[in-house]
Design a protein around this motif. Structure first.
Motif, PDB file in Angstrom:
ATOM      1  N   VAL A 216       2.086   4.876   0.547  1.00  0.00           N
ATOM      2  CA  VAL A 216       2.163   6.030   1.664  1.00  0.00           C
ATOM      3  C   VAL A 216       1.440   6.938   1.249  1.00  0.00           C
ATOM      4  O   VAL A 216       2.079   7.584   1.036  1.00  0.00           O
ATOM      5  CB  VAL A 216       2.716   6.063   2.560  1.00  0.00           C
ATOM      6  CG1 VAL A 216       2.973   7.122   3.473  1.00  0.00           C
ATOM      7  CG2 VAL A 216       3.892   5.013   3.195  1.00  0.00           C
TER       8      VAL A 216
ATOM      9  N   GLN B 139       0.818  -1.392  -0.165  1.00  0.00           N
ATOM     10  CA  GLN B 139       0.300  -0.032   0.134  1.00  0.00           C
ATOM     11  C   GLN B 139       0.980   0.895   0.170  1.00  0.00           C
ATOM     12  O   GLN B 139       1.402   1.379   0.871  1.00  0.00           O
ATOM     13  CB  GLN B 139      -0.445  -0.137   1.760  1.00  0.00           C
ATOM     14  CG  GLN B 139      -2.396   0.515   1.115  1.00  0.00           C
ATOM     15  CD  GLN B 139      -3.302   0.132   2.223  1.00  0.00           C
ATOM     16  OE1 GLN B 139      -2.905   0.142   3.138  1.00  0.00           O
ATOM     17  NE2 GLN B 139      -4.126   0.797   2.025  1.00  0.00           N
TER      18      GLN B 139
ATOM     19  N   HIS C  63      -2.157   6.773   6.830  1.00  0.00           N
ATOM     20  CA  HIS C  63      -1.407   5.562   5.725  1.00  0.00           C
ATOM     21  C   HIS C  63       0.471   6.815   6.701  1.00  0.00           C
ATOM     22  O   HIS C  63       0.968   5.601   6.726  1.00  0.00           O
ATOM     23  CB  HIS C  63      -0.776   5.788   5.266  1.00  0.00           C
ATOM     24  CG  HIS C  63      -1.669   5.139   3.768  1.00  0.00           C
ATOM     25  ND1 HIS C  63      -2.448   5.500   2.488  1.00  0.00           N
ATOM     26  CD2 HIS C  63      -2.241   3.953   4.032  1.00  0.00           C
ATOM     27  CE1 HIS C  63      -3.217   4.568   2.239  1.00  0.00           C
ATOM     28  NE2 HIS C  63      -3.624   4.091   2.977  1.00  0.00           N
TER      29      HIS C  63
END
Length: 260
Positions: free
Chosen positions: A5, A3, A10
Motif C-alpha cells: 500500500v 501489493q 492503494h
C-alpha cells in the motif's frame, strides 16, 4: 499478487476492504492512516488477491478478508505463505481459516458496548487514587509492559502518535503520581472505538479498579462509537459481570519456520 500500500488509490482500497469489520477497521485502519506512509515505523500494509488486506508489525501479521476460491486461491495462499516466511512472521490474527501449517491458539473474545448505551458504573476506587485523563505516557508504558523495554518503546510511540493525532486517549488511576491502573483507546474507525492496554499493578489487583476504569471510559466512548475490545477466554466472567456483550472472536495462530 501481493501489493504494498503506497499510493492514494492503494490506501483507499485498503480502507474499503476493512470497512465495517469489527476490530479490523479500527486497528488496521488507524495504523495504516498513522504509519502507512512511514516505512521506518515498522508497520507495513498490503493488498492481497481476493478481498484480503494484510498488516505486518514485528512478527505479527493481521489478515482481514478472504483470498480467492479455487486454483487462484491456492496460488494466492502459496504466495502469502512464502511472503510470511520470508518476513519471519510467527503470529497470525485472522477472521478466516488459517493457512496450512499454522497452529491454532486460544481465540481472543471480542466484546462490545453498542453506541448510545451505558453500563452501570462499579463502586468508585479508594479516595487516595486520582483519575488522570492525560497521564504521562512513559510511566504508563512501564505499567503496561513491565518486563520489556522494547515493548515499552513500541507502545509509547504508537500511543503518543495516536493521542497527538486526536485518535487516542489514555486514563490512569494514580497513587502519588504513579499509575497503578490504566486503560486506553488508541484505535478508532468512523463506527468503532477499540479499547486496549487495560492493566493493573499487581499490588492493587482485586480492588475493582480495572472494572471501574474500563466501564467509565467505555460509557464515554459509547456516546459516539460502538466500543469494542478483545480479551483471553479466561476473562469472560469478568466482562460478562460488567455488562459487556460478546460479539464474536478473533482467531490466533502461530508458526515456527524451519531455518533455511
Amino acid at each position: 499478487m501481493i501489493q504494498a500500500v503506497t499510493t492514494p488509490t492503494h490506501f483507499a482500497e485498503f480502507a474499503r476492504r476493512i470497512a465495517g469489520k469489527p476490530y479490523f477497521a479500527a486497528t488496521m485502519g488507524t495504523h495504516c492512516t498513522l504509519f502507512g506512509s512511514y516505512p521506518a515505523s515498522g508497520w507495513c500494509f498490503y493488498l492481497l488477491p481476493g478481498t484480503a488486506a494484510l498488516a505486518l508489525h514485528g512478527g505479527t501479521a493481521t489478515l482481514c478478508g478472504r483470498l480467492p476460491e479455487g486454483e487462484a486461491g491456492e496460488e494466492a495462499a502459496e504466495e502469502l505463505q512464502g511472503f510470511l516466511r520470508f518476513l519471519r512472521a510467527d503470529r497470525l490474527l485472522s477472521e478466516q481459516q488459517p493457512l496450512e501449517g499454522w497452529q491454532p491458539e486460544a481465540p481472543l473474545l471480542l466484546w462490545e458496548l453498542p453506541r448510545g448505551q451505558r453500563l452501570p458504573l462499579p463502586p468508585a476506587p479508594p479516595p487516595e487514587l486520582v483519575l488522570e485523563e492525560h497521564p504521562a505516557m512513559q510511566p504508563v508504558s512501564r505499567l503496561v509492559f513491565p518486563d520489556s523495554e522494547t515493548e515499552q518503546e513500541q507502545f509509547y510511540t504508537t500511543a503518543c502518535t495516536a493521542i497527538a493525532h486526536g485518535v487516542g486517549c489514555c486514563w490512569a488511576l494514580q497513587n502519588h503520581r504513579t499509575p497503578v491502573c490504566t486503560v486506553g483507546c488508541y484505535e478508532k474507525s468512523q463506527e468503532e472505538a477499540y479499547m486496549s492496554a487495560g492493566v493493573t499493578l499487581p499490588d492493587w489487583q482485586g480492588r475493582g479498579l480495572a472494572g471501574w476504569l474500563i466501564v467509565r471510559m467505555a460509557n464515554q466512548l459509547a456516546e459516539r462509537h460502538a466500543v469494542r475490545f478483545a480479551c483471553a477466554p479466561r476473562l469472560r466472567p469478568f466482562y460478562t459481570r460488567l455488562g459487556f456483550t460478546q460479539q464474536g472472536m478473533l482467531h490466533q495462530y502461530t508458526r515456527e519456520w524451519d531455518i533455511l
